[in-house]
Design a protein around this motif. Structure first.
Motif, PDB file in Angstrom:
ATOM      1  N   GLU A  19      44.529  34.270  23.564  1.00 12.71           N
ATOM      2  CA  GLU A  19      43.930  33.520  24.662  1.00 12.71           C
ATOM      3  C   GLU A  19      44.979  33.087  25.676  1.00 12.71           C
ATOM      4  N   SER A  20      46.156  32.770  25.211  1.00  7.46           N
ATOM      5  CA  SER A  20      47.220  32.385  26.144  1.00  7.46           C
ATOM      6  C   SER A  20      47.536  33.542  27.079  1.00  7.46           C
ATOM      7  N   ALA A  21      47.568  34.747  26.520  1.00  7.05           N
ATOM      8  CA  ALA A  21      47.852  35.924  27.349  1.00  7.05           C
ATOM      9  C   ALA A  21      46.717  36.140  28.348  1.00  7.05           C
ATOM     10  N   LEU A  22      45.473  35.939  27.897  1.00  2.40           N
ATOM     11  CA  LEU A  22      44.310  36.083  28.773  1.00  2.40           C
ATOM     12  C   LEU A  22      44.370  35.036  29.887  1.00  2.40           C
ATOM     13  N   LEU A  23      44.688  33.811  29.494  1.00  2.00           N
ATOM     14  CA  LEU A  23      44.801  32.728  30.483  1.00  2.00           C
ATOM     15  C   LEU A  23      45.848  33.065  31.537  1.00  2.00           C
ATOM     16  N   ALA A  24      46.956  33.589  31.086  1.00  3.51           N
ATOM     17  CA  ALA A  24      48.035  33.927  32.018  1.00  3.51           C
ATOM     18  C   ALA A  24      47.553  34.964  33.020  1.00  3.51           C
ATOM     19  N   ASP A  25      46.801  35.941  32.534  1.00  3.42           N
ATOM     20  CA  ASP A  25      46.295  36.979  33.442  1.00  3.42           C
ATOM     21  C   ASP A  25      45.243  36.420  34.389  1.00  3.42           C
ATOM     22  N   LEU A  26      44.385  35.531  33.874  1.00  3.89           N
ATOM     23  CA  LEU A  26      43.353  34.929  34.737  1.00  3.89           C
ATOM     24  C   LEU A  26      44.006  34.118  35.855  1.00  3.89           C
ATOM     25  N   ARG A  27      45.153  33.514  35.548  1.00  5.32           N
ATOM     26  CA  ARG A  27      45.843  32.699  36.563  1.00  5.32           C
ATOM     27  C   ARG A  27      46.403  33.560  37.691  1.00  5.32           C
ATOM     28  N   ILE A  68      37.709  39.140  37.043  1.00  5.63           N
ATOM     29  CA  ILE A  68      37.660  38.382  35.772  1.00  5.63           C
ATOM     30  C   ILE A  68      37.150  39.294  34.652  1.00  5.63           C
ATOM     31  N   VAL A  69      36.080  40.037  34.968  1.00  2.00           N
ATOM     32  CA  VAL A  69      35.489  40.926  33.960  1.00  2.00           C
ATOM     33  C   VAL A  69      36.495  41.986  33.521  1.00  2.00           C
ATOM     34  N   ARG A  70      37.223  42.542  34.494  1.00  4.85           N
ATOM     35  CA  ARG A  70      38.227  43.560  34.137  1.00  4.85           C
ATOM     36  C   ARG A  70      39.335  42.952  33.276  1.00  4.85           C
ATOM     37  N   CYS A  71      39.688  41.725  33.624  1.00  2.00           N
ATOM     38  CA  CYS A  71      40.728  41.024  32.867  1.00  2.00           C
ATOM     39  C   CYS A  71      40.253  40.766  31.430  1.00  2.00           C
ATOM     40  N   CYS A  72      39.012  40.338  31.289  1.00  3.24           N
ATOM     41  CA  CYS A  72      38.453  40.108  29.946  1.00  3.24           C
ATOM     42  C   CYS A  72      38.450  41.406  29.156  1.00  3.24           C
ATOM     43  N   ASN A  73      38.100  42.491  29.835  1.00  2.00           N
ATOM     44  CA  ASN A  73      38.089  43.789  29.160  1.00  2.00           C
ATOM     45  C   ASN A  73      39.473  44.166  28.657  1.00  2.00           C
ATOM     46  N   LYS A  74      40.466  43.912  29.497  1.00  2.00           N
ATOM     47  CA  LYS A  74      41.846  44.241  29.122  1.00  2.00           C
ATOM     48  C   LYS A  74      42.210  43.512  27.821  1.00  2.00           C
ATOM     49  N   HIS A  75      41.732  42.291  27.702  1.00  4.41           N
ATOM     50  CA  HIS A  75      42.068  41.484  26.520  1.00  4.41           C
ATOM     51  C   HIS A  75      40.979  41.532  25.452  1.00  4.41           C
ATOM     52  N   GLN A  76      40.014  42.404  25.662  1.00 10.43           N
ATOM     53  CA  GLN A  76      38.899  42.580  24.719  1.00 10.43           C
ATOM     54  C   GLN A  76      38.175  41.266  24.430  1.00 10.43           C
ATOM     55  N   ALA A  77      38.068  40.440  25.453  1.00  4.04           N
ATOM     56  CA  ALA A  77      37.396  39.146  25.288  1.00  4.04           C
ATOM     57  C   ALA A  77      35.960  39.231  25.784  1.00  4.04           C
ATOM     58  N   PRO A  78      35.003  38.714  25.024  1.00  7.22           N
ATOM     59  CA  PRO A  78      33.634  38.673  25.536  1.00  7.22           C
ATOM     60  C   PRO A  78      33.493  37.652  26.664  1.00  7.22           C
ATOM     61  N   PHE A  79      32.467  37.802  27.478  1.00  7.71           N
ATOM     62  CA  PHE A  79      32.274  36.868  28.594  1.00  7.71           C
ATOM     63  C   PHE A  79      30.794  36.564  28.754  1.00  7.71           C
ATOM     64  N   ILE A  80      30.510  35.392  29.317  1.00  8.41           N
ATOM     65  CA  ILE A  80      29.130  34.915  29.421  1.00  8.41           C
ATOM     66  C   ILE A  80      28.883  34.353  30.814  1.00  8.41           C
ATOM     67  N   PRO A  81      27.892  34.894  31.528  1.00  9.80           N
ATOM     68  CA  PRO A  81      27.555  34.286  32.820  1.00  9.80           C
ATOM     69  C   PRO A  81      26.822  32.972  32.595  1.00  9.80           C
ATOM     70  N   ARG A  82      27.072  32.003  33.439  1.00 11.73           N
ATOM     71  CA  ARG A  82      26.405  30.700  33.282  1.00 11.73           C
ATOM     72  C   ARG A  82      26.053  30.119  34.640  1.00 11.73           C
ATOM     73  N   GLY A  83      24.833  29.614  34.749  1.00 12.36           N
ATOM     74  CA  GLY A  83      24.416  28.938  35.978  1.00 12.36           C
ATOM     75  C   GLY A  83      24.519  27.440  35.779  1.00 12.36           C
ATOM     76  N   ALA A  84      23.369  26.759  35.811  1.00 11.93           N
ATOM     77  CA  ALA A  84      23.388  25.304  35.701  1.00 11.93           C
ATOM     78  C   ALA A  84      23.261  24.830  34.254  1.00 11.93           C
TER      79      ALA A  84
END
Lengths: 319, 486
Positions: free
Chosen positions: B12-20, B65-81
């Motif tokens: 997750e730290s690596a993912l966070l770094a990429d998201l930044r 963001i989605v591409r970054c999650c893919n790179k790190h094999q992290a699942p992702f969830i869209p969220r509204g309110a």
């Protein structure tokens, strides 16, 4: 290969065989699938087999004062399957919508022979993905619809239709604009040129229809007259247009409603039929598959997912 | 503070770094206290704090963001309110939550063609607010419409009281922009400038109601409707739910299509009255709100017919909203009914089953029976005209036995809906809550076809995983947790 199954199971078996042998299915005759499975007037729903003729269905529902609000011309030549496969509709589309607005559930035979249900028979239902939307209008490319459950409406108690001649595209444009800004709630805003009842080369007819209670329809008829719609009309123009044409091969253009007059201007004096309120235009030309864009990557993937051996018809064309 | 918080792993730290590298720091939340808000939606029986929440400003950022999650094999969830009621956005598997709330603009309005282009995070009612002066509105009106987003409405194919006549989200969305789970941005259906027919497959229709499992919807073209010329809003007062249910059936059978037909039973009426002081009769067994709309001409006759049908079913009184304000107040009470439940109980579990309309009296009797059997109070406020029930099962989460009974009672009601030919969800969705019911409502081939469709959009199952389908894994790994109070 031509399939003429007597039962769903038989259809499944025949499809599974065709899939295994990679034999394309050229034609499926569902004339044995021709009955109303269930009509619940108190729930305003009906489940019908897809080989049933549309006019027979509407007649049966009409006995209880109800209908599926889809009105393609020549219903005596169409089955429920035709309507769903090709997303057919008619003049009342402006007021009532399309097949996807009325189908609650489907039973579909997939290319591998399995039989699935999508949706259900209640009027509100979000359980599972809305697969039904994909099968409607897919031209049979993803599976064969054998049964459909429709949401019904009470038949309108009254209907009136009025016509107005337009001599030029400019006049048509301003007539359509005046309808858009009026307080009328028409069920039909059509426009057409050609056919037996119009003689002048560039003359067009705009048809306005109202459906509802007697009071609603009468009030609207009164106000429509102020906009120049006082000449009583009928819907025979729609039948006249389609009687000699293949729906699948007729060129179809779809634009924003405000762009319709410009699209008609581009046709010179060619005959046409337009669902003017929706911005949909059918011309007297034959469709040219060579000029249609190729299916998208996602569509191709859908085809691969549901019919990997390509035994069913090709994907429907993009406009 | 013992919060069972998640400590960032090396991955997750690596993912966070990429998201930044993609987003500014205010757009990334990773502090456990900030993340707490995202641990659940309005279905509070199951909770899980996400590891990371991101707040993109554009479809391009979403794609990155989605591409970054893919790179790190992290699942992702869209969220509204987060107003969903079925746990459809529960962040299972330390998924990255992509919150669309910063993308909230009505970007363009085409009044003449009655369309608007809105961002996914736009709140439902904001669309109507933007076009009301032109005599237009966006028809689907979920009770949470002052908070819920269009993206969320698309995900669950939301309805609302007025969908009886006007239809649900899918009937009013012409097209949408979506970031596919591989990062590609696609447009499905009609564009703002395009014709309503596009040919090809209706992928737009397939995405609506897919509970955010096919990709991240970023922009939507909605259809706008004319504001009705006139209304008649009636309040039928009945001695029993049975009488009110029969009146519903009779109104539908008479050929009248009301804009809305809503029922509140005595328990919910009392709570709503205590909270909002509308002046509801507290001794009534059931109230029926019937709204008729359309042209003024002929509307009064319909209203009189509805009044007659109510009285024929022993309505003790039929009131009318006499002013626009009275009408607005009445709807405010109805739409905020869930909010009044706090007066009755610390927690509630709402169900969303549907039955054929003619089975309404039967399912209401069954709910009363279930309430007695499980020793739980179950007030009801629901879309009677659609056969869409909302029993609110009251429980106290500090009493584990009550929690268990609440879940069992809910399940029992849904099973009965299926037996009566209905569905387990009319508008709230399946999420994690009702995933186990899918096998009861659908056959294996039905579910396989749905899974094929999902694979087509998301072959790696990265987008909003572990929702909709029965999944044994969830029971072991994601047992219900108690609400954390801070």
């Amino acid at each position: 290969m031509r399939l003429e199954p007597l039962t769903e199971i038989e259809l499944g078996t025949q499809l599974a065989k065709a899939s295994r042998e990679r034999t394309p299915v050229e034609c499926v005759d569902l004339s044995h699938f021709n009955r109303i499975v269930e009509h619940c007037p108190e729930d305003l729903t009906a489940t019908v087999q897809s080989g049933m003729r549309l006019d027979t269905l509407q007649h049966a529902l009409g006995e209880r004062g109800q209908w599926v609000p889809l009105d393609p011309a020549l219903p005596e030549t169409l089955t429920v399957l035709d309507v769903l496969n090709h997303d057919l509709n008619g003049p009342r589309r402006f007021g009532f919508g399309k097949a996807r607005d009325y189908v609650l559930g489907l039973r579909v035979a997939l290319a591998d022979g399995s039989l699935i249900r999508t949706g259900g028979k209640v009027v509100k239902n979000v359980a599972g993905y809305d697969l039904g939307k994909l099968f409607i209008g897919a031209g049979g490319a993803l599976g064969i619809i054998v049964e459909a459950t429709f949401k019904l409406l009470p038949r309108p108690r009254a209907e009136l239709f009025f016509g107005k001649n337009c001599a030029s595209v400019d006049e048509l444009s301003s007539v359509l604009a005046s309808l858009r800004s009026s307080s009328l709630r028409p069920s039909i805003i059509d426009c057409w040129r050609g056919g037996p009842s119009l003689t002048s080369g560039n003359g067009m007819m705009v048809v306005l229809g109202f459906s509802g209670t007697e009071a609603e329809v009468a009030w609207q008829a009164h106000h429509a007259a102020a906009l120049g719609f006082s000449k009583p009309s009928d819907l025979s123009y729609d039948r006249d247009f389609w009687i000699s044409r293949s729906r699948l091969m007729t060129r179809r253009v779809s634009v924003v409603p405000t762009g319709l007059a410009a699209a008609i201007a581009g046709l010179a004096s060619m005959p046409f039929l337009a669902r003017a309120g929706n911005g949909v235009l059918y011309t007297a030309e034959i469709r040219d598959p060579g000029h249609e864009p190729p299916s998208t990557r996602l569509e191709t993937r859908a085809k691969m997912a549901f019919d990997p051996n390509h035994i069913l018809p090709s994907l429907p064309p993009l406009l | 503070m013992k919060l069972g918080m998640h400590r960032a792993t090396q991955d997750e730290s690596a993912l966070l770094a990429d998201l930044r590298l993609i987003l500014g720091s205010p757009q990334i939340l990773s502090d456990p206290l900030e993340l707490l808000v995202y641990e659940c939606d309005a279905y509070t029986l199951e909770k899980k704090i996400p590891s990371i929440v991101v707040l993109p400003n554009s479809p391009f950022e979403v794609a990155e963001i989605v591409r970054c999650c893919n790179k790190h094999q992290a699942p992702f969830i869209p969220r509204g309110a987060g107003t969903n009621l079925s746990g459809a956005i529960l962040p299972i598997e330390n998924a990255v939550v992509i919150s669309l709330t910063r993308m909230n603009q009505v970007q363009q309005v085409d009044l003449e063609n009655r369309r608007a282009l809105v961002e996914a995070g736009c709140v439902n009612i904001w669309i109507t607010n933007a076009v009301r002066s032109a005599g237009l509105l966006y028809a689907p009106d979920p009770s949470s419409q002052t908070a819920c987003t269009i993206g969320g409405n698309v995900a669950t194919n939301s309805g609302g009281p007025h969908t009886l006549k006007y239809g649900v989200t899918t009937n009013h969305v012409l097209g949408l922009e979506m970031v596919l789970p591989d990062g590609e941005i696609v447009w499905l259906g009609t564009t703002l400038e395009g014709g309503e027919e596009t040919g090809g497959l209706d992928l737009r229709g397939a995405v609506i109601g897919s509970e955010g499992m096919f990709g991240i919807v970023t922009r939507v073209v909605v259809n706008l409707s004319q504001i009705p010329q006139s209304w008649r809003t009636l309040l039928g007062v009945f001695a029993s739910v049975d009488d009110a249910s029969q009146a519903v059936s009779d109104i539908i059978a008479s050929g009248i299509v009301p804009a809305a037909l809503e029922m509140m039973d005595q328990l919910i009426t009392q709570a709503v009255e205590a909270a909002y002081h509308f002046g509801f009769p507290l001794d009534a067994g059931a109230l029926l709100i019937v709204e008729l709309d359309g042209l003024e001409e002929g509307l009064e006759q319909q209203a009189m017919e509805v009044e007659r049908l109510c009285k024929a079913n022993r309505a003790t009184e039929v009131r009318r909203a006499r002013t626009d304000k009275e009408r607005a107040d009445l709807w405010k009470c109805r739409k905020r009914a869930f909010g009044a439940i706090g007066r009755l109980s610390p927690n509630f579990l709402t169900q969303d089953g549907v039955v054929p309309r003619s089975k309404l009296p039967e399912i209401m009797r069954f709910i009363q029976h279930t309430s007695a059997e499980f020793g739980l109070r179950i007030p009801n406020v629901f879309h009677a005209g659609d056969g869409n029930i909302h029993p609110l099962i009251l429980y106290d989460e500090s009493n584990p036995d009550e929690v268990k009974r609440a879940v069992q009672a809910g399940n029992r009601i849904l099973e009965r809906c299926l037996e009566l030919g209905g569905s387990v969800s009319g508008e709230h969705g399946i999420g994690v809550e009702k995933a186990d019911f899918m096998e009861k409502q659908f056959s294996q081939p039905d579910l396989d076809a749905m899974r094929s469709l999902r694979r087509m959009f998301d072959p790696l199952h990265r987008c909003n995983p572990h929702k909709m389908f029965p999944n044994g894994k969830r029971c072991m790994d994601f047992a219900p947790r108690r609400q954390i109070s801070v």
